[in-house]
Motif scaffolding. Structure first.
Motif, short mmCIF file in Angstrom:
data_model
loop_
_atom_site.label_atom_id
_atom_site.label_comp_id
_atom_site.label_asym_id
_atom_site.label_seq_id
_atom_site.Cartn_x
_atom_site.Cartn_y
_atom_site.Cartn_z
N PRO A 1 6.56 -13.99 23.86
CA PRO A 1 5.55 -14.05 22.80
C PRO A 1 4.14 -14.10 23.35
O PRO A 1 3.91 -14.61 24.45
N LEU A 2 3.22 -13.58 22.59
CA LEU A 2 1.81 -13.57 22.95
C LEU A 2 0.99 -14.18 21.81
O LEU A 2 1.35 -14.06 20.65
N VAL A 3 -0.12 -14.80 22.16
CA VAL A 3 -1.10 -15.17 21.14
C VAL A 3 -2.43 -14.50 21.48
O VAL A 3 -2.78 -14.34 22.65
N VAL A 4 -3.12 -14.06 20.45
CA VAL A 4 -4.47 -13.53 20.59
C VAL A 4 -5.36 -14.39 19.71
O VAL A 4 -5.11 -14.53 18.51
N TYR A 5 -6.37 -14.97 20.31
CA TYR A 5 -7.19 -15.96 19.62
C TYR A 5 -8.45 -15.34 19.00
O TYR A 5 -9.03 -14.41 19.54
N GLY A 6 -8.85 -15.90 17.86
CA GLY A 6 -10.15 -15.58 17.28
C GLY A 6 -10.32 -14.15 16.83
O GLY A 6 -11.35 -13.52 17.05
N VAL A 7 -9.29 -13.62 16.15
CA VAL A 7 -9.35 -12.26 15.62
C VAL A 7 -9.99 -12.30 14.24
O VAL A 7 -9.78 -13.23 13.47
N ASN A 8 -10.78 -11.28 13.93
CA ASN A 8 -11.45 -11.22 12.63
C ASN A 8 -10.83 -10.16 11.73
O ASN A 8 -10.64 -9.01 12.13
N HIS A 9 -10.50 -10.58 10.51
CA HIS A 9 -9.91 -9.70 9.51
C HIS A 9 -11.04 -9.14 8.66
O HIS A 9 -11.70 -9.87 7.93
N VAL A 10 -11.27 -7.82 8.73
CA VAL A 10 -12.48 -7.27 8.11
C VAL A 10 -12.22 -6.22 7.04
O VAL A 10 -13.13 -5.91 6.26
N ILE A 11 -11.02 -5.64 7.02
CA ILE A 11 -10.65 -4.73 5.94
C ILE A 11 -9.23 -5.05 5.50
O ILE A 11 -8.50 -5.77 6.21
N HIS A 12 -8.84 -4.54 4.35
CA HIS A 12 -7.48 -4.74 3.86
C HIS A 12 -6.91 -3.39 3.44
O HIS A 12 -7.49 -2.70 2.59
N LEU A 13 -5.80 -2.98 4.05
CA LEU A 13 -5.15 -1.72 3.73
C LEU A 13 -4.17 -1.93 2.59
O LEU A 13 -3.28 -2.78 2.67
N THR A 14 -4.33 -1.17 1.53
CA THR A 14 -3.46 -1.27 0.37
C THR A 14 -2.62 0.00 0.26
O THR A 14 -2.69 0.89 1.11
N GLU A 15 -1.84 0.11 -0.81
CA GLU A 15 -1.03 1.30 -1.03
C GLU A 15 -0.88 1.50 -2.53
O GLU A 15 -1.13 0.58 -3.33
N PRO A 16 -0.48 2.70 -2.94
CA PRO A 16 -0.32 2.96 -4.38
C PRO A 16 0.76 2.06 -4.98
O PRO A 16 1.63 1.56 -4.28
N SER A 17 0.67 1.86 -6.27
CA SER A 17 1.69 1.13 -7.01
C SER A 17 2.24 2.04 -8.10
O SER A 17 1.46 2.59 -8.90
N PRO A 18 3.54 2.26 -8.14
CA PRO A 18 4.57 1.69 -7.27
C PRO A 18 4.49 2.24 -5.85
O PRO A 18 3.92 3.31 -5.63
N LYS A 19 5.09 1.51 -4.92
CA LYS A 19 5.05 1.90 -3.52
C LYS A 19 5.75 3.23 -3.31
O LYS A 19 6.88 3.44 -3.79
N PRO A 20 5.11 4.17 -2.62
CA PRO A 20 5.72 5.49 -2.41
C PRO A 20 7.00 5.39 -1.59
O PRO A 20 7.12 4.54 -0.70
N ALA A 21 7.95 6.24 -1.90
CA ALA A 21 9.21 6.27 -1.15
C ALA A 21 8.97 6.79 0.27
O ALA A 21 9.63 6.36 1.22
N ASP A 22 8.02 7.70 0.40
CA ASP A 22 7.71 8.28 1.71
C ASP A 22 6.72 7.35 2.44
O ASP A 22 5.59 7.17 1.99
N ARG A 23 7.14 6.76 3.56
CA ARG A 23 6.25 5.82 4.25
C ARG A 23 5.08 6.52 4.94
O ARG A 23 4.18 5.85 5.46
N TYR A 24 5.09 7.84 4.96
CA TYR A 24 3.97 8.58 5.54
C TYR A 24 3.09 9.20 4.46
O TYR A 24 2.37 10.17 4.71
N TRP A 25 3.10 8.60 3.27
CA TRP A 25 2.32 9.11 2.15
C TRP A 25 0.85 9.26 2.50
O TRP A 25 0.17 10.19 2.03
N TRP A 26 0.35 8.36 3.33
CA TRP A 26 -1.08 8.32 3.65
C TRP A 26 -1.55 9.51 4.48
O TRP A 26 -2.74 9.82 4.52
#
Length: 362
Positions: A178-203
């Motif tokens: 296991p690894l830890v990475v300290y002090g990472v910043n979360h700056v965007i949030h990736l969403t997806e269509p609803s309902p979730k597409p069956a094809d995981r490569y929709w994007w």
């Protein structure tokens, strides 16, 4: 106590180089439609980071730590870690009922803990397909968090599962690192269509403007941006060992998962398994159904073994995300049933055999 081995990568140098590299991918490259979209996401994350924190004028080190003495957790198709037969399961540790949240990680820490960690459902190498075709939990976490992406872009070999047989991905074929990475910043949030597409490569079918609609800029959200990553890798049940296939409830799978979670929680808490950890020395581990996606692990088994591993290590409480109510209900029942069958000072190997017998009914 296991000591730490530190890796240092300068941020944002590697990030900028990776963004430029992906953005310059020729259209003739067979992976072009994947990587050009990853370049766009890196660009949007950089812009959000610059607004939230300020893009660094001078490079600085992002620190990732791994366990030294990791051989304690070495496992293979023909051998188990020595502590399985030697050590008793620390059932005397108080076990707090896990918190369950029906949403994705928000990276907002739980108050009252020495530190909070968020589990990266890692591939055998940190980042998985973050810069190619992946957009599962690990890749999403990487792309949303520039310092983590910077580490993944590093020439350092960030291994979270050392091969003991074959490529190390299959059941009992890899040793947890296991690894830890300290002090990472979360700056965007990736969403997806609803309902979730069956094809995981929709994007990959979206142009830049269309894809941008599914990327939430967190510039105005100042809560919970900074977090610590705990990266650990579950076995991939699709990889057959000696021709054997797995459903997720076999003893080999249970042994592999428990060993992985103990190593990860030891890394996060900074101490070997112990009882009576002081309240001010406890850690919150934010996690979920690690390995229950394309790796094929059983949801109830993963829930229960994380609970058992946290109890054994001591000082680690759990918050589960995106785990369905049926899994939680079955998991809690199975966990309590296992504890009720254990005798005092039951060895870990015996405890896992008991867990296998109980989990077979769920």
């Amino acid at each position: 106590m296991a000591s730490l081995s530190a890796f240092q990568d300068q941020f944002p140098t590697l990030y900028a180089d990776k963004e430029k590299e992906l953005g310059g991918t020729p259209t003739t490259d067979p992976n072009f439609h994947y990587v050009i979209r990853k370049a766009w996401i890196l660009e949007w994350a950089r812009n959000s980071y610059a607004k939230l924190i300020g893009w660094p004028d001078k490079p600085y080190d992002v620190i990732a730590n791994g366990l030294e003495n990791g051989e304690v957790y070495d496992i293979s198709p023909t051998s188990l870690p020595g502590y399985f037969a030697k050590d008793a399961f620390l059932s005397a540790n108080p076990a707090k009922k896990p918190t369950v949240i029906d949403s994705a990680y928000a990276y907002k820490g739980t108050a009252g803990y020495k530190e909070n960690y968020w589990v990266d459902f890692a591939n055998i190498r940190l980042g998985g397909g973050a810069f190619v075709n992946g957009l599962a939990q690990e890749e999403t976490m990487v792309l949303e968090s520039p310092e983590l992406a910077n580490a993944v872009a590093s020439p350092n070999d960030y291994i979270t599962r050392r091969p003991s047989d074959g490529d190390g991905v299959g059941v009992r074929q890899g040793c947890p690192r296991p690894l830890v990475v300290y002090g990472v910043n979360h700056v965007i949030h990736l969403t997806e269509p609803s309902p979730k597409p069956a094809d995981r490569y929709w994007w990959t079918a979206l142009d830049k403007d269309e894809l941008r609609k599914y990327v939430v800029d967190l510039t105005k959200d100042t809560c919970g941006r900074n977090f610590n990553v705990l990266a650990m890798a579950a076995p991939d049940l699709r990889r057959h060992v000696g021709g054997k296939t797995f459903t997720g409830k076999e003893i080999e799978v249970i042994q592999d998962l428990f060993n992985t979670f103990v190593a990860g929680f030891v890394k996060a808490t900074g101490h070997e398994p112990q009882v009576n950890v002081p309240a001010d020395q406890k850690f919150m581990i934010h996690t979920g159904g690690i390995g229950t996606g394309i790796f094929g692990n059983d949801k109830v088994v993963v829930y229960v073994l994380q609970c058992l591993a946290a109890q054994h290590v001591g000082g680690a409480d759990l918050t589960f995300y995106m785990v369905d109510a049926a899994t939680v209900e079955s998991g809690r029942k199975a966990y309590e049933e296992i504890l009720g069958l254990l005798k005092k000072d039951t060895k870990i190997e015996e405890m896992l055999n008991t867990a296998r017998e109980v989990l077979a009914r769920y």
